[in-house]
Write an enzyme that holds these catalytic residues in place. Structure first.
Site, PDB file in Angstrom:
ATOM      1  N   HIS A   1      -5.844  -6.113   6.956  1.00  0.00           N
ATOM      2  CA  HIS A   1      -6.336  -5.466   5.739  1.00  0.00           C
ATOM      3  C   HIS A   1      -6.880  -6.465   4.725  1.00  0.00           C
ATOM      4  CE1 HIS A   1      -5.153  -1.795   7.475  1.00  0.00           C
ATOM      5  NE2 HIS A   1      -5.348  -1.100   6.389  1.00  0.00           N
TER       6      HIS A   1
ATOM      7  N   GLU B   1       1.860   1.148 -14.093  1.00  0.00           N
ATOM      8  CA  GLU B   1       0.532   0.680 -13.690  1.00  0.00           C
ATOM      9  C   GLU B   1      -0.483   1.272 -14.656  1.00  0.00           C
ATOM     10  OE1 GLU B   1      -0.947   0.814  -9.753  1.00  0.00           O
ATOM     11  OE2 GLU B   1       0.779  -0.235  -8.881  1.00  0.00           O
TER      12      GLU B   1
ATOM     13  N   ASP C   1       0.963  -0.903  -3.463  1.00  0.00           N
ATOM     14  CA  ASP C   1       0.670   0.535  -3.616  1.00  0.00           C
ATOM     15  C   ASP C   1       0.525   1.197  -2.256  1.00  0.00           C
ATOM     16  OD1 ASP C   1       0.552   0.125  -6.309  1.00  0.00           O
ATOM     17  OD2 ASP C   1      -1.631  -0.050  -6.376  1.00  0.00           O
TER      18      ASP C   1
HETATM   19  P1  FAD Z   1      -3.806  -9.609   7.244  1.00  0.00           P
HETATM   20  O1  FAD Z   1      -5.050  -9.171   6.585  1.00  0.00           O
HETATM   21  O2  FAD Z   1      -3.678  -9.328   8.672  1.00  0.00           O
HETATM   22  O3  FAD Z   1      -3.547 -11.164   6.942  1.00  0.00           O
HETATM   23  C1  FAD Z   1      -3.709 -11.705   5.660  1.00  0.00           C
HETATM   24  C2  FAD Z   1      -3.447 -13.217   5.660  1.00  0.00           C
HETATM   25  O4  FAD Z   1      -2.075 -13.450   5.914  1.00  0.00           O
HETATM   26  C3  FAD Z   1      -4.208 -13.969   6.753  1.00  0.00           C
HETATM   27  O5  FAD Z   1      -4.516 -15.250   6.296  1.00  0.00           O
HETATM   28  C4  FAD Z   1      -3.213 -14.030   7.876  1.00  0.00           C
HETATM   29  O6  FAD Z   1      -3.461 -15.112   8.739  1.00  0.00           O
HETATM   30  C5  FAD Z   1      -1.908 -14.183   7.105  1.00  0.00           C
HETATM   31  N1  FAD Z   1      -0.787 -13.577   7.817  1.00  0.00           N
HETATM   32  C6  FAD Z   1      -0.694 -12.340   8.346  1.00  0.00           C
HETATM   33  N2  FAD Z   1       0.523 -12.162   8.874  1.00  0.00           N
HETATM   34  C7  FAD Z   1       1.206 -13.305   8.669  1.00  0.00           C
HETATM   35  C8  FAD Z   1       2.520 -13.746   8.987  1.00  0.00           C
HETATM   36  N3  FAD Z   1       3.388 -12.974   9.650  1.00  0.00           N
HETATM   37  N4  FAD Z   1       2.872 -14.992   8.608  1.00  0.00           N
HETATM   38  C9  FAD Z   1       2.021 -15.805   7.946  1.00  0.00           C
HETATM   39  N5  FAD Z   1       0.767 -15.453   7.653  1.00  0.00           N
HETATM   40  C10 FAD Z   1       0.369 -14.195   7.987  1.00  0.00           C
HETATM   41  N6  FAD Z   1      -2.012  -6.064  -2.175  1.00  0.00           N
HETATM   42  C11 FAD Z   1      -1.101  -5.965  -3.160  1.00  0.00           C
HETATM   43  O7  FAD Z   1      -0.501  -6.967  -3.550  1.00  0.00           O
HETATM   44  N7  FAD Z   1      -0.832  -4.769  -3.743  1.00  0.00           N
HETATM   45  C12 FAD Z   1      -1.418  -3.617  -3.329  1.00  0.00           C
HETATM   46  O8  FAD Z   1      -1.136  -2.561  -3.872  1.00  0.00           O
HETATM   47  C13 FAD Z   1      -2.366  -3.684  -2.284  1.00  0.00           C
HETATM   48  N8  FAD Z   1      -2.965  -2.576  -1.818  1.00  0.00           N
HETATM   49  C14 FAD Z   1      -3.874  -2.671  -0.817  1.00  0.00           C
HETATM   50  C15 FAD Z   1      -4.485  -1.511  -0.351  1.00  0.00           C
HETATM   51  C16 FAD Z   1      -5.401  -1.558   0.677  1.00  0.00           C
HETATM   52  C17 FAD Z   1      -6.040  -0.293   1.171  1.00  0.00           C
HETATM   53  C18 FAD Z   1      -5.763  -2.813   1.219  1.00  0.00           C
HETATM   54  C19 FAD Z   1      -6.793  -2.899   2.281  1.00  0.00           C
HETATM   55  C20 FAD Z   1      -5.163  -3.984   0.759  1.00  0.00           C
HETATM   56  C21 FAD Z   1      -4.220  -3.921  -0.257  1.00  0.00           C
HETATM   57  N9  FAD Z   1      -3.581  -5.064  -0.742  1.00  0.00           N
HETATM   58  C22 FAD Z   1      -2.647  -4.960  -1.739  1.00  0.00           C
HETATM   59  C23 FAD Z   1      -3.916  -6.383  -0.220  1.00  0.00           C
HETATM   60  C24 FAD Z   1      -2.975  -6.783   0.903  1.00  0.00           C
HETATM   61  O9  FAD Z   1      -1.703  -7.083   0.387  1.00  0.00           O
HETATM   62  C25 FAD Z   1      -3.474  -8.044   1.608  1.00  0.00           C
HETATM   63  O10 FAD Z   1      -4.785  -7.877   2.045  1.00  0.00           O
HETATM   64  C26 FAD Z   1      -2.572  -8.371   2.800  1.00  0.00           C
HETATM   65  O11 FAD Z   1      -2.878  -9.647   3.278  1.00  0.00           O
HETATM   66  C27 FAD Z   1      -2.796  -7.373   3.891  1.00  0.00           C
HETATM   67  O12 FAD Z   1      -1.753  -7.443   4.810  1.00  0.00           O
HETATM   68  P2  FAD Z   1      -2.085  -7.464   6.353  1.00  0.00           P
HETATM   69  O13 FAD Z   1      -0.792  -7.269   7.029  1.00  0.00           O
HETATM   70  O14 FAD Z   1      -3.167  -6.525   6.702  1.00  0.00           O
HETATM   71  O15 FAD Z   1      -2.570  -8.989   6.457  1.00  0.00           O
END
Ligand code: FAD
Length: 508
Positions: free
Chosen positions: A83, A259, A146
């Site tokens: 994400h 918020e 969120d």
């Molecule tokens: P990924 O996109 O898969 O990875 C993100 C980064 O973390 C990459 O660099 C990856 O290599 C690294 N990573 C992933 N897993 C690990 C692991 N296990 N150990 C070490 N590194 C790792 N953020 C907020 O703070 N608050 C919100 O309310 C919020 N809402 C969101 C809503 C939506 C619809 C979206 C798309 C994003 C939102 N985000 C929010 C942002 C979100 O927290 C970050 O984009 C987060 O990185 C997404 O998590 P993911 O598991 O998809 O990570």
């Protein structure tokens, strides 16, 4: 457990991999194919990996990192739920680890000094952590995002912020122990006392120092119900004064969630008045209440009070009324509803469903997230909300205050140097051309906002940052850059991890 290596041999593409590098990997992992590793929610970047590895255990993760370390050029990206917006979880011709494969590997409730914690996998979705904790134990983590279809490791690598962060800090401030595979392939348990430098570095560390395979998350009793409230302001100064008053209140003497968001002062169905009522069509926004002196945008405080089934409704009314009485929102523009805790926590799922139906979930998402100091937020409103964004962004524009003292300086994340700062999030849901503008235009608008902040000398930081050059990363971290580099040299000396952040080059 065996992991599966999903191997991409790209047609029409020369990939400079030595055969012995590949066979060393093939010796450890099975082969198959999939394409998710070159996609993310942002939909604007795509880098093809050599392979997607379904890592089901910490040992699989360690093996994959060690295999990469034995080569001269492989990098490794942990992919949570993909994400990210700007390819942060991708690895151009490197290895992508599908952390979701280990989502059920750990799930263990424990009590330490009478306080409840749960050990969960780095690849677990927060949504699943919520459901399991509430349904099995009546407990829940304290600090959230969120939207909950994000992984534990993915948000802990950034910060993890929502309406509870004013009280408990970001999610990174609510874990007490991690199991991490560092860039040498060593699996280490770390906390404030044991391997503490790795623990602090990894939290908010953008995946640069290690891959989180397990996290110990602090829990509290889950409420049964939530009074969910929105109140509208026409003046930004009054909105910020009330929001700041609310976030400074003690636990038990204020709301449990605070918020806010900006919306357009018009009947625009995507950006305007109709985006405010919580329980539409039973509640509607009557613009007759909006003062004639109002500007192009209005502001909404979103609040929630937790309570238990045993509380009498009149008691909840009394607590809410006592707090709302102190606020200066526009009379007649108050919306509220009582929902179960689970409905409240999963409230974004409805918006996800809607965006999937209208196609904007799958379109590019040129989002911008930043933290802006309290001292600059009024100017930011005047220049950005009221001018650049006066027609909205086709989705929520979040703005709400956070308290600096809830953020741990030892963690890697950087925030403005101010007791109170605001998160600003432009969550654009725009249909692709020809219905909507090209994403390049919206990225340019984001860049114009960032540039304006630099030009005006605002104290701000990007959240979920993304830069093209190391010079920009140095500016982002400021005086914390040397500590960041030192930690990188200690925990990932060959710069194998998280290449999608474009921070360090792989050392052969
Ligand atoms: P990924 O996109 O898969 O990875 C993100 C980064 O973390 C990459 O660099 C990856 O290599 C690294 N990573 C992933 N897993 C690990 C692991 N296990 N150990 C070490 N590194 C790792 N953020 C907020 O703070 N608050 C919100 O309310 C919020 N809402 C969101 C809503 C939506 C619809 C979206 C798309 C994003 C939102 N985000 C929010 C942002 C979100 O927290 C970050 O984009 C987060 O990185 C997404 O998590 P993911 O598991 O998809 O990570």
């Amino acid at each position: 457990m065996i992991a599966y290596l999903e191997h991409f041999v790209h047609e029409n593409e020369t990939v400079s991999i030595r055969d012995d590098d590949v066979s060393a990997l093939e010796a450890n992992f099975d082969l198959s194919t999939t394409g998710i590793a070159s996609k993310d929610f942002g939909g604007m970047k795509s880098f093809k990996p050599l392979a997607l590895i379904r890592t089901a255990t910490a040992n699989d993760v360690a093996q994959a990192v060690k295999s990469a370390a034995r080569t001269s050029h492989f990098t490794v990206a942990a992919r949570g739920n993909g994400h990210s917006i700007n390819g942060q979880a991708m690895a151009d011709k490197g290895l992508v680890l599908d952390m979701r494969a280990m989502e059920n590997h750990y799930f263990q409730l424990l009590y330490l000094d009478d306080a409840p914690y749960v050990d969960v996998s780095g690849g677990a979705l927060w949504e699943d952590v919520l459901k399991r904790c509430v349904l099995q134990f009546g407990l829940a983590p304290r600090s959230w995002t969120d939207y909950l279809s994000l992984t534990v490791g993915g948000t802990l690598s950034n910060a993890g912020v929502s309406g509870q962060a004013f009280r408990y800090g970001p999610q990174t401030s609510n874990v007490t122990e991690l199991e991490v595979v560092n860039g040498k392939g060593d699996t280490l348990v770390c906390n404030e006392r044991e391997n503490s430098e790795l623990f602090f570095a990894t939290l908010g560390g953008l995946g640069q120092f290690g891959i989180i395979t397990r996290a110990r998350v602090l829990l509290q009793q889950a409420p049964h119900m939530v009074r969910w409230i929105r109140v509208v302001y026409s003046e930004f100064e009054e909105f910020t004064r009330d929001a700041e008053w609310l976030v400074k209140r003690r636990e038990g003497d204020g709301f449990d969630y605070v918020e806010g968001f900006v919306f357009v002062n018009s009947d625009d169905p995507c950006n305007g008045w109709s985006t405010v009522p919580i329980d539409s069509p039973n509640q509607w926004f009557d613009p007759v209440h909006v003062p004639s002196t109002s500007g192009p945008v209005l502001y909404c405080l979103e609040l929630a009070l937790h309570y238990r089934n045993s509380y009498h409704r009149s008691h909840v009314d009394m607590v809410v009324d006592r707090l709302l009485k102190r606020l200066r929102f526009i009379e007649g523009l108050k919306f509220e509803v009582d929902v179960t805790y689970m409905e409240f926590m999963l409230r974004v799922n409805g918006a996800e469903k809607e965006a999937k139906c209208n196609g904007t979930w799958y379109a590019p998402h040129p989002w911008l997230n930043m933290f802006v100091s309290k001292s600059n937020i009024i100017d930011f409103d005047r220049e950005v909300f009221k001018k650049i964004l006066r027609h909205g962004v086709g989705g929520p524009i979040l703005v709400y205050p956070l308290l600096r003292n809830k953020w741990d300086n030892r963690h890697s994340v950087v925030v403005p140097d101010s007791n109170i700062f605001y998160i600003v999030a432009l969550l654009r849901f725009i249909p692709p051309p020809p219905k909507g503008p090209p994403s390049e235009l919206l990225v340019a608008q984001n860049n114009a906002i960032i540039q304006l902040c630099y030009n005006k000398g605002f104290d701000f930081k990007l959240y979920l940052p993304h830069y093209q050059s190391q010079e920009n990363w140095m500016r982002h971290y400021g005086d914390k850059w040397s500590r960041f580099v030192e930690r990188k040299a200690n925990f990932d000396p060959l710069a194998i991890l998280a290449p999608g952040q474009r921070m360090f080059s792989r050392i052969p």
